[in-house]
Design an enzyme around this catalytic site. Structure first.
Site, PDB file in Angstrom:
ATOM      1  N   ASP A 181      -1.903  25.872  33.680  1.00  9.15           N
ATOM      2  CA  ASP A 181      -0.480  25.887  34.012  1.00  9.15           C
ATOM      3  C   ASP A 181      -0.254  26.271  35.471  1.00  9.15           C
ATOM      4  O   ASP A 181       0.801  26.801  35.820  1.00  9.15           O
ATOM      5  CB  ASP A 181       0.254  26.867  33.093  1.00  9.15           C
ATOM      6  CG  ASP A 181      -0.302  28.287  33.204  1.00  9.15           C
ATOM      7  OD1 ASP A 181      -1.424  28.440  33.725  1.00  9.15           O
ATOM      8  OD2 ASP A 181       0.389  29.238  32.793  1.00  9.15           O
ATOM      9  N   GLU A 182      -1.222  26.001  36.345  1.00  9.90           N
ATOM     10  CA  GLU A 182      -1.131  26.362  37.747  1.00  9.90           C
ATOM     11  C   GLU A 182      -1.008  25.108  38.620  1.00  9.90           C
ATOM     12  O   GLU A 182      -1.794  24.166  38.487  1.00  9.90           O
ATOM     13  CB  GLU A 182      -2.356  27.173  38.177  1.00  9.90           C
ATOM     14  CG  GLU A 182      -2.481  28.508  37.453  1.00  9.90           C
ATOM     15  CD  GLU A 182      -3.746  29.253  37.825  1.00  9.90           C
ATOM     16  OE1 GLU A 182      -3.802  30.478  37.608  1.00  9.90           O
ATOM     17  OE2 GLU A 182      -4.705  28.610  38.333  1.00  9.90           O
TER      18      GLU A 182
END
Length: 278
Positions: free
Chosen positions: A186-187
């Protein structure tokens, strides 16, 4: 006797003249029937060899043997033209396959954004050039808030939908000259280049937060909010290379998240020192 000799000489001259005319006529016919086709075929062969013009064809002649030769030569040109088309088609297919492989190696399979490899290639080319030109850039480290909870509560499919939608909204929030990549999970990373002043960072962060305000509707009708925490680092003020820039932006994001999820923080030197000590 003289009259007889005169008549003989005249007859001989007439015979020589007639023979000369006949020879010239035969030579002209031979030139048109043999020499001209040979010259045309030679010129055609040279043109095909030099320019690879396999679409050209030999003309028909009045001589049957030359017609047979022209037909065979035209058949050979047709075969070569067919082979050339096949080679060109294979070359096009190989180019398309190579481009597809190159795209797949540089982009994230889920979101379609640039991946970590492409990000490294991009920054390794951009940063030295900006250093020479005295230009500035910024990296925004974007981390999704409570992403694990989304997967746990709604399933991984919902998490994938969220990441895809986030990527779309990130792209819609940046300028054409900026660069968006997914580091993994989720980066995400947003590279603002070129950067005029720090106000451009604030403007971009504000656009991102505004773009994420509308809730995401899942297939079952569930409304899912999207919240991100963002950290920013500047080049060359906070980093001299790719790794330092990403680490500095990550440190700023971590600092913002410890204070409040969904917030934003710019890198400060003490953040890097705190991370090293911890």
């Amino acid at each position: 006797l003289l009259r007889y000799l005169s008549l003989v000489v005249l007859a001989l001259l007439l015979c020589v003249g007639a023979t000369t005319v006949a020879v010239l006529a035969i030579s002209y016919r031979l030139s048109r029937a043999i020499v001209a086709p040979v010259k045309d075929l030679t010129g055609l062969t040279r043109a095909v060899r030099i320019s690879r013009s396999y679409d050209r064809r030999a003309s028909s002649t009045a001589v049957r043997e030359f017609n047979d030769l022209a037909d065979d030569f035209n058949s050979l040109l047709s075969e070569l033209q067919t082979q050339q088309a096949k080679v060109a088609a294979r070359h096009t297919d190989l180019q398309a396959a190579n481009e597809s492989l190159r795209h797949a190696s540089q982009h994230d399979g889920l979101t379609g954004l640039a991946n970590r490899v492409y990000l490294a290639e991009y920054l390794n080319e951009l940063l030295p050039r900006y250093k020479q030109q005295g230009l500035r850039a910024a990296a925004l480290f974007v981390d999704v808030d409570k992403f694990k909870s989304v997967n746990d509560l709604h399933g991984h499919e919902a998490g994938d939908v969220l990441l895809i939608e986030l990527a779309r909204r990130l792209l819609a929030s940046v300028r054409a000259s900026d660069f968006v990549a997914r580091l993994g999970g989720d980066e995400f990373i947003v590279i603002l280049s070129p950067l005029g002043d720090a106000q451009e960072i604030d403007s971009c962060v504000q656009r991102i937060h505004e773009a994420l305000q509308p809730a995401l509707t899942l297939k079952d009708g569930t409304l899912l909010s999207i919240s991100v925490t963002i950290g920013a680092a500047l080049y060359p003020e906070h980093a001299q290379n790719l790794d330092e820039l990403i680490r500095s932006a990550d440190a700023a994001m971590y600092s913002a998240k410890t204070r409040r999820r969904g917030s934003f923080a710019a890198f400060q030197r003490n953040l890097h020192e705190d991370n090293l000590s911890s």
